[in-house]
Scaffold this motif. Structure first.
Motif, PDB file in Angstrom:
ATOM      1  N   THR A  72     -47.725  15.446  32.613  1.00 18.88           N
ATOM      2  CA  THR A  72     -48.813  15.295  31.638  1.00 18.88           C
ATOM      3  C   THR A  72     -48.882  16.436  30.623  1.00 18.88           C
ATOM      4  OG1 THR A  72     -50.400  16.360  33.132  1.00 18.88           O
ATOM      5  CG2 THR A  72     -50.238  13.943  33.230  1.00 18.88           C
ATOM      6  N   ARG A  73     -48.371  17.607  30.979  1.00 19.55           N
ATOM      7  CA  ARG A  73     -48.488  18.755  30.080  1.00 19.55           C
ATOM      8  C   ARG A  73     -47.155  19.170  29.457  1.00 19.55           C
ATOM      9  NH1 ARG A  73     -52.919  22.397  33.450  1.00 19.55           N
ATOM     10  NH2 ARG A  73     -54.231  20.629  34.010  1.00 19.55           N
ATOM     11  N   ARG A  75     -43.559  17.249  27.923  1.00 20.42           N
ATOM     12  CA  ARG A  75     -43.139  15.891  27.545  1.00 20.42           C
ATOM     13  C   ARG A  75     -41.627  15.697  27.536  1.00 20.42           C
ATOM     14  NH1 ARG A  75     -47.224  14.481  22.608  1.00 20.42           N
ATOM     15  NH2 ARG A  75     -46.256  16.289  21.648  1.00 20.42           N
ATOM     16  N   ASP A  76     -40.898  16.622  28.169  1.00 20.86           N
ATOM     17  CA  ASP A  76     -39.444  16.451  28.192  1.00 20.86           C
ATOM     18  C   ASP A  76     -38.878  16.394  29.609  1.00 20.86           C
ATOM     19  OD1 ASP A  76     -39.714  19.106  28.947  1.00 20.86           O
ATOM     20  OD2 ASP A  76     -38.076  19.818  27.675  1.00 20.86           O
ATOM     21  N   LEU A 106     -44.613  10.221  19.295  1.00 17.77           N
ATOM     22  CA  LEU A 106     -45.672  11.190  19.538  1.00 17.77           C
ATOM     23  C   LEU A 106     -45.456  12.483  18.755  1.00 17.77           C
ATOM     24  CD1 LEU A 106     -45.960  10.748  23.423  1.00 17.77           C
ATOM     25  CD2 LEU A 106     -47.245   9.563  21.623  1.00 17.77           C
ATOM     26  N   ILE A 126     -40.211  12.878  20.372  1.00 17.64           N
ATOM     27  CA  ILE A 126     -40.904  12.622  21.631  1.00 17.64           C
ATOM     28  C   ILE A 126     -41.411  11.188  21.542  1.00 17.64           C
ATOM     29  CG2 ILE A 126     -42.782  13.239  23.192  1.00 17.64           C
ATOM     30  CD1 ILE A 126     -40.717  15.434  23.037  1.00 17.64           C
ATOM     31  N   GLY A 128     -43.294   7.947  23.299  1.00 10.85           N
ATOM     32  CA  GLY A 128     -44.150   7.416  24.346  1.00 10.85           C
ATOM     33  C   GLY A 128     -43.754   5.962  24.560  1.00 10.85           C
ATOM     34  N   THR A 138     -43.024   9.515  28.895  1.00 13.56           N
ATOM     35  CA  THR A 138     -42.561  10.084  27.619  1.00 13.56           C
ATOM     36  C   THR A 138     -41.110  10.511  27.800  1.00 13.56           C
ATOM     37  OG1 THR A 138     -43.308  12.316  28.168  1.00 13.56           O
ATOM     38  CG2 THR A 138     -44.847  10.913  26.944  1.00 13.56           C
ATOM     39  N   GLU A 140     -38.013  12.790  25.687  1.00 14.89           N
ATOM     40  CA  GLU A 140     -37.559  13.582  24.546  1.00 14.89           C
ATOM     41  C   GLU A 140     -36.149  13.124  24.187  1.00 14.89           C
ATOM     42  OE1 GLU A 140     -37.373  18.193  23.272  1.00 14.89           O
ATOM     43  OE2 GLU A 140     -35.961  17.617  24.842  1.00 14.89           O
TER      44      GLU A 140
END
Length: 199
Positions: A72-73, A75-76, A106, A126, A128, A138, A140
């Motif tokens: 959640t914090r 994104r890769d 995103l 990024i 979603g 998500t 990358e």
């Protein structure tokens, strides 16, 4: 710690997201082939970030080293790399991915037009996943030319050497090489355009 132990039941969904993005790139290749065009994609690679790498990243950001924080914090956790022959191809593949109904963009970072201080050049997306098997994840996506990938791979190896004599000189040389490679990329693009116009 294994990926299964760290990511738990989310790992299966992460693998589906990874496969879904790779399949979108493969679909682009099929479409271009059906149109009699040469694919802009030379090859792809992908990965699920290892628990060790993810925990280091979370710690650097002052985040708890947990599965929830990883998903959640950052994104890769799922990454896809797309290697193209030419800079123009990078942007065409990026547009294709951005236009896919199953994906929402995103964030974008254009390090080709605006390189990092060390010379790094790449186009980052990024995505979603709002539909399909990887929904809710998500991913990358890093898009770069083969020349840029050559530089980035070697730079990545070099920067993890702990004791680097003449570090400033090494950084300057890496930057100079990055600029030269970018110049070669532009020259190759020009040659392709000249050849295309001669038929």
């Amino acid at each position: 710690m294994t990926a299964n132990e760290f990511y738990g039941p989310e790992l299966a969904q992460m693998r589906l997201a990874e496969r879904q993005v790779l399949e979108a790139v493969e679909e682009l290749q099929r479409v271009w082939k059906a149109q009699g065009r040469q694919s802009p994609v030379l090859y792809t690679s992908s990965r699920i970030k290892s628990p060790e790498s993810m925990c280091r990243k979370l710690a650097q950001r002052g985040q708890p080293q947990t599965r929830q924080a990883a998903l959640t914090r950052v994104r890769d956790a799922v990454g896809v790399r797309v290697i193209c022959g030419f800079q123009d191809d990078v942007y065409q593949v990026a547009r294709w991915l951005e236009d896919q109904a199953a994906f929402s963009v995103l964030e974008t970072k254009d390090y080709i037009s605006y390189p990092k201080e060390n010379g790094y050049r790449s186009y980052h997306l990024i995505l979603g996943l709002r539909a399909g098997p990887g929904r809710g994840m998500t991913v990358e996506v890093q898009l770069r030319t083969i020349a840029i990938d050559f530089w980035a791979s070697l730079e990545h190896q070099l920067k993890y050497k702990r004791q680097v004599p003449h570090a400033r000189l090494v950084r300057e040389e890496l930057r100079r090489c990055a600029d030269e490679i970018a110049s070669v990329d532009l020259s190759m693009e020009t040659i392709r355009e000249l050849l295309a116009g001669s038929f």
